[in-house]
Scaffold this motif. Structure first.
Motif, PDB file in Angstrom:
ATOM      1  N   THR A  44     -10.830   7.494   9.164  1.00  0.00           N
ATOM      2  CA  THR A  44     -10.282   6.813   7.993  1.00  0.00           C
ATOM      3  C   THR A  44     -10.703   5.349   7.956  1.00  0.00           C
ATOM      4  OG1 THR A  44      -8.357   8.260   8.148  1.00  0.00           O
ATOM      5  CG2 THR A  44      -8.156   6.326   6.730  1.00  0.00           C
ATOM      6  N   ALA A  45     -11.038   4.870   6.764  1.00  0.00           N
ATOM      7  CA  ALA A  45     -11.384   3.453   6.602  1.00  0.00           C
ATOM      8  C   ALA A  45     -10.130   2.592   6.664  1.00  0.00           C
ATOM      9  CB  ALA A  45     -12.095   3.233   5.278  1.00  0.00           C
ATOM     10  N   SER A  46     -10.296   1.344   7.080  1.00  0.00           N
ATOM     11  CA  SER A  46      -9.209   0.368   7.065  1.00  0.00           C
ATOM     12  C   SER A  46      -9.681  -0.847   6.287  1.00  0.00           C
ATOM     13  CB  SER A  46      -8.825  -0.047   8.491  1.00  0.00           C
ATOM     14  OG  SER A  46      -8.389   1.048   9.241  1.00  0.00           O
ATOM     15  N   THR A  47      -9.084  -1.070   5.133  1.00  0.00           N
ATOM     16  CA  THR A  47      -9.449  -2.249   4.352  1.00  0.00           C
ATOM     17  C   THR A  47      -8.757  -3.495   4.877  1.00  0.00           C
ATOM     18  OG1 THR A  47      -7.664  -1.782   2.790  1.00  0.00           O
ATOM     19  CG2 THR A  47      -9.834  -0.867   2.285  1.00  0.00           C
ATOM     20  N   SER A  48      -7.754  -3.285   5.731  1.00  0.00           N
ATOM     21  CA  SER A  48      -7.020  -4.403   6.316  1.00  0.00           C
ATOM     22  C   SER A  48      -6.486  -3.943   7.657  1.00  0.00           C
ATOM     23  CB  SER A  48      -5.882  -4.832   5.395  1.00  0.00           C
ATOM     24  OG  SER A  48      -5.184  -5.929   5.921  1.00  0.00           O
ATOM     25  N   ILE A  49      -6.591  -4.811   8.676  1.00  0.00           N
ATOM     26  CA  ILE A  49      -6.154  -4.444  10.023  1.00  0.00           C
ATOM     27  C   ILE A  49      -5.328  -5.578  10.616  1.00  0.00           C
ATOM     28  CG2 ILE A  49      -6.907  -3.999  12.397  1.00  0.00           C
ATOM     29  CD1 ILE A  49      -9.339  -2.602  11.308  1.00  0.00           C
ATOM     30  N   GLY A  50      -4.196  -5.219  11.199  1.00  0.00           N
ATOM     31  CA  GLY A  50      -3.448  -6.125  12.052  1.00  0.00           C
ATOM     32  C   GLY A  50      -3.570  -5.618  13.476  1.00  0.00           C
ATOM     33  N   THR A  51      -3.651  -6.509  14.451  1.00  0.00           N
ATOM     34  CA  THR A  51      -3.815  -6.090  15.840  1.00  0.00           C
ATOM     35  C   THR A  51      -2.796  -6.793  16.716  1.00  0.00           C
ATOM     36  OG1 THR A  51      -6.204  -5.912  15.447  1.00  0.00           O
ATOM     37  CG2 THR A  51      -5.448  -5.799  17.729  1.00  0.00           C
TER      38      THR A  51
END
Length: 381
Positions: free
Chosen positions: A303-310
């Motif tokens: 799945t694509a992630s247009t926004s990521i928090g880590t």
């Protein structure tokens, strides 16, 4: 106006390395929250490899036990390459030679140091895609639920207790916007930080994480490989690659895709893009937690992630900066190392008689690595 080239600090490379290091320190984002305690050998250069040592795990047993039952010391090793040597510089014209030292630093040295800081931060932020554990973002009206979901995943991974001293949460512009609109951060009775968001625009600490926004936070591209494949043969525990048999090869696996192997509770993130083939060798994070027998079913979250928090513990990732040796004859050079953080920067100054010009440069040498991806969690939008 004093002439820069006749000022007392004009040709002191240590002064400019120190000034650049100060900018580097202020501009670094993720570097403040990762492990920087590892050191390279003094003779290390670009391409050198540092062997990282991690303590082995033990299980307590009933005592007494025979001496012959004690296990040999068998620490886990991982290699980190000092592979990044980057910098930038410029040539002084007659006009710039009349600048004061202060203007010279602010107009020329600071942008160069900032570019190096940005390169370091891009490397570190990219390691978010090597974390295999993912939780889905909740509805924008319930953003506070992101944190308990992240904490539960870390708890299930047996990570140390979450606290602001050891844990950070890197967010991008999308998440920053959402959290800034969340009542958990806005309302005085829930924010608990003396209105730091309204006063200073700071999200601060929540649920045991120090939150920081980073313009270099990555996104994840959707994989296009077929979703039916198996493990190709016996592969040893600790391997950093996994060989897959793809029944109908098509498309590509992408960096950040996550693999699940039947019978293995550990998830694995793909570390590099690779086209699917009948037999495909993918780089994985972490290394194999258990040996494979061959033939195990494998599924991929592509799945694509247009926004990521880590969210991550500082021991999840490492940054090693190596002081660079002085340049050769005819070049003024000086390297400054911050004794607390280990950050290092070199300045060089040299002239060209034929061109009638003076050249100035800053450069840095570093390596980075994901040490323990199970100490991190990705939040996906």
């Amino acid at each position: 106006m004093p002439n820069l080239l006749t000022a007392g600090l004009a040709y002191d490379p240590y002064f400019y390395a120190g000034a650049g290091l100060e900018v580097l320190y202020k501009r670094l984002g993720m570097a403040f929250f990762v492990d920087r305690s590892l050191e390279a050998e003094k003779a290390a250069e670009k391409g050198s490899t540092i062997q990282l040592r991690r303590a082995q795990k033990f299980t307590a047993v009933n005592m007494p036990i025979a001496e012959g039952s004690f296990a040999d010391v068998a620490p886990d090793y991982s290699n980190l390459q000092i592979g990044q040597w980057k910098g930038q510089g410029f040539k002084l014209t007659d006009k710039e030679r009349s600048l004061t030292v202060e203007r010279f630093v602010s107009e020329h040295l600071e942008p160069v140091a900032a570019s190096i800081a940005d390169a370091i931060d891009q490397d570190l932020a990219s390691m978010a895609l090597e974390v295999p554990w993912i939780v889905e973002d909740v509805a924008p009206t319930s953003q506070h639920e992101d944190f308990p979901n992240i904490r539960q995943t870390l708890f299930n991974s047996l990570a140390p207790s979450v606290n602001p001293r050891d844990y950070a949460y890197m967010i991008d512009g999308v998440l920053q916007n959402r959290y800034e609109k969340s009542l958990t951060f806005l309302q005085a009775n829930t924010a608990g930080d003396n209105a730091a968001l309204q006063r200073d625009g700071v999200l601060g600490q929540k649920y045991g994480f120090t939150i920081f926004a980073n313009q270099n936070a990555p996104t994840a591209v959707a994989g296009t490989a077929a979703t039916t494949f198996t493990v190709n043969g016996v592969q040893a525990k600790g391997n950093e690659t996994l060989v897959l048999t793809v029944g109908t090869p098509s498309g590509s696996f992408r960096r950040g895709n996550v693999l699940t192997i039947a019978g293995d509770a550990q998830l694995y993130a793909i570390k590099a893009d690779i086209a699917a083939a009948a037999s495909t060798t993918v780089s994985i994070s972490p290394p194999l937690a258990k040996a494979t027998a061959g033939g195990e079913a494998v599924t991929a979250d592509q799945t694509a992630s247009t926004s990521i928090g880590t969210a991550f513990h500082r021991r999840a990732f490492a940054l090693v900066m190596q002081p660079i040796e002085d340049a050769g004859p005819g070049i003024l050079s000086g390297t400054v190392v911050d004794p607390i953080t280990g950050l290092a920067l070199r300045a060089r100054i040299w002239g060209s008689g034929g061109l009638g010009a003076t050249f100035w440069a800053l450069d840095a040498l570093w390596g980075f690595k994901t040490l323990n991806p199970n100490l991190g969690v990705r939040l996906r939008i």
